[in-house]
Design a protein around this motif. Structure first.
Motif, PDB file in Angstrom:
ATOM      1  N   GLN A   1       0.943  -1.393   0.083  1.00 14.76           N
ATOM      2  CA  GLN A   1       0.115   0.140   0.027  1.00 14.76           C
ATOM      3  C   GLN A   1       0.799   1.179   0.096  1.00 14.76           C
ATOM      4  O   GLN A   1       1.662   1.441   0.742  1.00 14.76           O
ATOM      5  CB  GLN A   1      -0.788  -0.159   1.334  1.00 14.76           C
ATOM      6  CG  GLN A   1      -1.758   1.227   1.435  1.00 14.76           C
ATOM      7  CD  GLN A   1      -2.894   1.360   0.114  1.00 14.76           C
ATOM      8  OE1 GLN A   1      -3.698   0.394  -0.065  1.00 14.76           O
ATOM      9  NE2 GLN A   1      -2.560   2.700  -0.567  1.00 14.76           N
TER      10      GLN A   1
ATOM     11  N   ARG B   1       2.022   4.892   0.563  1.00 16.28           N
ATOM     12  CA  ARG B   1       1.689   5.928   1.697  1.00 16.28           C
ATOM     13  C   ARG B   1       1.501   7.346   1.275  1.00 16.28           C
ATOM     14  O   ARG B   1       1.960   8.190   1.732  1.00 16.28           O
ATOM     15  CB  ARG B   1       2.793   5.821   2.753  1.00 16.28           C
ATOM     16  CG  ARG B   1       3.131   4.442   3.549  1.00 16.28           C
ATOM     17  CD  ARG B   1       1.812   3.807   3.644  1.00 16.28           C
ATOM     18  NE  ARG B   1       2.007   2.467   4.320  1.00 16.28           N
ATOM     19  CZ  ARG B   1       1.257   1.636   4.871  1.00 16.28           C
ATOM     20  NH1 ARG B   1       0.056   2.014   4.987  1.00 16.28           N
ATOM     21  NH2 ARG B   1       1.254   0.429   5.214  1.00 16.28           N
ATOM     22  N   ALA B   2       0.829   7.651   0.184  1.00 19.97           N
ATOM     23  CA  ALA B   2       0.619   8.882  -0.410  1.00 19.97           C
ATOM     24  C   ALA B   2      -0.946   9.279  -0.007  1.00 19.97           C
ATOM     25  O   ALA B   2      -1.899   8.239  -0.110  1.00 19.97           O
ATOM     26  CB  ALA B   2       0.728   8.835  -1.904  1.00 19.97           C
ATOM     27  N   PRO B   3      -1.059  10.346   0.537  1.00 21.83           N
ATOM     28  CA  PRO B   3      -2.578  10.638   0.833  1.00 21.83           C
ATOM     29  C   PRO B   3      -3.542  10.655  -0.403  1.00 21.83           C
ATOM     30  O   PRO B   3      -3.105  11.005  -1.303  1.00 21.83           O
ATOM     31  CB  PRO B   3      -2.500  11.947   1.615  1.00 21.83           C
ATOM     32  CG  PRO B   3      -0.929  12.192   1.714  1.00 21.83           C
ATOM     33  CD  PRO B   3      -0.044  11.385   0.938  1.00 21.83           C
ATOM     34  N   GLY B   4      -4.668  10.078  -0.121  1.00 18.51           N
ATOM     35  CA  GLY B   4      -5.787  10.059  -1.082  1.00 18.51           C
ATOM     36  C   GLY B   4      -5.343   8.680  -1.913  1.00 18.51           C
ATOM     37  O   GLY B   4      -6.106   8.438  -3.224  1.00 18.51           O
ATOM     38  N   MET B   5      -4.463   7.910  -1.843  1.00 13.36           N
ATOM     39  CA  MET B   5      -4.095   6.834  -2.698  1.00 13.36           C
ATOM     40  C   MET B   5      -5.249   5.511  -2.591  1.00 13.36           C
ATOM     41  O   MET B   5      -5.764   5.252  -1.581  1.00 13.36           O
ATOM     42  CB  MET B   5      -2.603   6.305  -2.420  1.00 13.36           C
ATOM     43  CG  MET B   5      -2.264   5.254  -3.336  1.00 13.36           C
ATOM     44  SD  MET B   5      -2.106   5.676  -4.991  1.00 13.36           S
ATOM     45  CE  MET B   5      -1.739   4.328  -5.804  1.00 13.36           C
TER      46      MET B   5
ATOM     47  N   VAL C   1      -2.661   9.811  -7.682  1.00 10.83           N
ATOM     48  CA  VAL C   1      -2.425  11.133  -6.884  1.00 10.83           C
ATOM     49  C   VAL C   1      -1.233  11.902  -7.511  1.00 10.83           C
ATOM     50  O   VAL C   1      -0.203  11.228  -7.899  1.00 10.83           O
ATOM     51  CB  VAL C   1      -1.815  10.772  -5.413  1.00 10.83           C
ATOM     52  CG1 VAL C   1      -1.428  12.030  -4.662  1.00 10.83           C
ATOM     53  CG2 VAL C   1      -3.098   9.754  -4.807  1.00 10.83           C
TER      54      VAL C   1
ATOM     55  N   LYS D   1      -5.024  14.219  -8.030  1.00  8.07           N
ATOM     56  CA  LYS D   1      -6.171  13.914  -8.815  1.00  8.07           C
ATOM     57  C   LYS D   1      -6.178  14.994  -9.908  1.00  8.07           C
ATOM     58  O   LYS D   1      -5.476  16.064  -9.946  1.00  8.07           O
ATOM     59  CB  LYS D   1      -7.338  14.113  -8.103  1.00  8.07           C
ATOM     60  CG  LYS D   1      -7.442  13.230  -6.618  1.00  8.07           C
ATOM     61  CD  LYS D   1      -7.439  11.794  -7.048  1.00  8.07           C
ATOM     62  CE  LYS D   1      -7.667  10.992  -5.857  1.00  8.07           C
ATOM     63  NZ  LYS D   1      -7.554   9.383  -6.169  1.00  8.07           N
TER      64      LYS D   1
ATOM     65  N   THR E   1       5.140   4.941  -6.777  1.00  9.11           N
ATOM     66  CA  THR E   1       5.175   6.257  -5.964  1.00  9.11           C
ATOM     67  C   THR E   1       6.481   7.249  -6.702  1.00  9.11           C
ATOM     68  O   THR E   1       7.314   6.423  -6.987  1.00  9.11           O
ATOM     69  CB  THR E   1       5.394   6.110  -4.533  1.00  9.11           C
ATOM     70  OG1 THR E   1       6.452   5.234  -4.341  1.00  9.11           O
ATOM     71  CG2 THR E   1       4.195   5.347  -3.965  1.00  9.11           C
TER      72      THR E   1
ATOM     73  N   GLU F   1       8.403  11.402  -6.050  1.00 11.96           N
ATOM     74  CA  GLU F   1       8.506  12.767  -5.693  1.00 11.96           C
ATOM     75  C   GLU F   1       8.460  13.620  -6.644  1.00 11.96           C
ATOM     76  O   GLU F   1       9.812  13.518  -7.332  1.00 11.96           O
ATOM     77  CB  GLU F   1       9.429  12.806  -4.179  1.00 11.96           C
ATOM     78  CG  GLU F   1       8.928  11.974  -3.210  1.00 11.96           C
ATOM     79  CD  GLU F   1       9.784  12.491  -1.890  1.00 11.96           C
ATOM     80  OE1 GLU F   1      11.039  12.888  -2.085  1.00 11.96           O
ATOM     81  OE2 GLU F   1       9.495  12.057  -0.687  1.00 11.96           O
TER      82      GLU F   1
END
Length: 506
Positions: free
Chosen positions: A209, A211-215, A404, A406, A459, A461
């Protein structure tokens, strides 16, 4: 306006309402007849809706799924309701001119319902009864309403007649719905206990999973799992009466009950399913933990004869899907599934049993409410979707999307999390690259997964500078094939193309 002048328009409004009340009576009585028959699919609205789905061209089907998603059937029923209302009002207006023409219109609608009901795959002669009886009730109601409101303007007698028709329609419809609900298997499903798997699933790594907000969650809940099928009413299949028949080009036909299936050595696997109608960047895909009986040993028990290349599967409501036999016998974890995410299959997802064949789009691999497997040839038997031009063999295409940020999101300048999901079931995702505007492609970090049959999260950055930017991604599968840039539509074997989102950095 004087009272005399007001009578004219009032008579036409009253006539239109008579048509509407007659239609309500017809539908209510038809619902009661369907309830007494015990077949929701014979209800006129549902039968006509199902026939409409069968006649819907591919472009319109894809539009409905894209526009309404899981609510496509609700939208269809609402549209049918609006159409019936307008037609009923028109019948009422015609009755003001000549009652015989209006009655003929109601008879024609009844005939359409009869024809639609009889074209259902599992229909019998009795399925014609609800539409026929409903049409007769509507015609009788219209006659009563016209005679009861023969005066120039509505009076107490007319109002009482209308109220009586409404009462009969409401009582009939309510009784019909109650009778149909008697077949609901929710309580049986709640009491169903599934055995432990003989071959448990591999543990899902915690880092699967992102760990990005909204993923997107790595495992899709049963409630959120996508649903694409043609069933306007969910088949209610009692596992105590369920059987699975394997026949056709086999040496020894096999028939199993639900308890027989549960006594087999069940396997548990994490598998991602995806729909052929999924657009680039779409969400018609989900990942779940499935429990079921391996399908290959069942075929070997039956003894597939030479020349067979297809499994034509049929659901309890008559839907047919076709699966290449080689995709079942090549070692992948194809199964007759009975469990989903640790519980019996939800009714909407096929309770008591469905097929799950990893690596193929759902229209050739994921028959819900499955009851029949016919071993045959593609040249001999054609399934529902292949008769409509979809490909016989439909391996899932390598696919990736940006989850992400969106689309059209606004983010602050500086370090921004970029993340997404990629899948290439049964081949696995070997790499994902991402790009900002037309800059260089960069390697994303891939999360670990329990096997090749699940989607994989990625993921990165991004050092975001102010302005409007486009983020893109592309995946490479385990065979070395990279997702192509050119976009193609879902028909006939799945969409392709790079997914992109536009974001604003402030």
């Amino acid at each position: 306006m004087t009272a005399e002048r007001a009578i004219g328009p009032t008579r036409w409004v009253t006539a239109a309402l008579r048509g509407l009340l007659a239609a309500v009576a017809a539908l209510g009585v038809a619902e009661l007849a369907a309830g007494l028959l015990g077949r929701a699919s014979s209800s006129p609205l549902l039968a006509v809706g199902a026939a409409f789905i069968d006649l819907t061209p591919v472009w319109l089907k894809d539009f409905a799924i894209r526009r309404f998603g899981d609510d496509d059937k609700t939208a269809l029923l609402v549209g049918l309701g609006v159409g019936v209302t307008l037609a009923a009002l028109a019948v009422g207006l015609v009755s003001r001119i000549r009652l015989g023409y209006a009655l003929a219109g109601l008879a024609a609608f009844g005939a359409a319902g009869v024809a639609a009901a009889l074209t259902r795959p599992v229909a019998g002669p009795a399925d014609a009864a609800p539409s026929a009886i409903g049409a007769l009730a509507g015609m009788a109601a219209l006659v009563v309403l016209v005679r009861g409101g023969a005066r120039e303007a509505p009076d107490r007698r007319a109002l009482l007649t209308g109220a009586g028709v409404v009462a009969v329609a409401a009582a009939s419809g309510t009784a019909g719905r109650w009778l149909l609900r008697r077949g609901d298997v929710s309580a049986v499903r709640a009491d169903t206990r599934l055995p432990r798997p003989a071959s448990p699933a591999r543990p899902v790594p915690p880092a699967a999973q992102a760990r990005a907000p909204g993923m997107t969650p790595f495992r899709t809940s049963n409630r959120d799992f996508y649903r694409v099928d043609t069933a306007l009413t969910l088949p209610q299949v009692d596992p105590r009466e369920w059987t699975l028949r394997i026949h056709g080009m086999v040496a020894r036909p096999v028939e199993l009950g639900f308890d027989d299936l549960l006594r087999l050595a069940l396997i548990e696997r994490d598998i991602t399913l995806s729909c052929v109608s999924n657009q680039v960047g779409g969400d018609l895909a989900g990942n779940a933990r499935w429990l079921g009986a391996p399908l290959a040993p069942l075929l070997r028990r039956a003894g597939v004869t030479s020349g067979a290349d297809q499994i034509l599967s049929r659901s309890a409501d008559g839907m047919t899907l076709s699966t290449p036999i080689e995709a079942v016998l090549d070692g992948r974890d194809a199964m007759v599934a009975v469990g989903m995410n640790g519980e019996p299959l939800p009714i909407a997802h096929g309770f008591p049993a469905r097929l799950v064949v990893p690596g193929l789009y759902g229209y050739v691999s994921a028959t819900k409410w499955v009851v029949d497997l016919k071993v045959t040839r593609f040249a001999t038997d054609h399934a529902y979707w292949t008769r409509r031009g979809y490909a016989d063999r439909a391996p899932v295409k390598t696919f990736s999307r940006v989850d992400v940020p969106k689309p059209l999101a606004t983010v602050r300048a500086g370090r921004v999390a970029v993340a997404g999901t990629a899948w290439a079931q049964h081949r696995g995702v070997a790499a994902v690259e991402w790009q900002v505007d037309d800059g260089p492609w960069r390697q994303a970090r891939l999360a670990p997964v329990p096997g090749l049959d699940t989607w994989r999260q990625w993921t990165a950055e991004w050092d975001a500078a102010p302005g409007s930017h486009t983020l893109r991604c592309r995946a490479t599968d385990g065979t070395g094939h990279t997702q192509p840039e050119h976009r193609t539509p879902p028909f006939p074997d799945g969409a392709t193309g790079w997914h992109s989102v536009v974001v604003t950095v402030t």
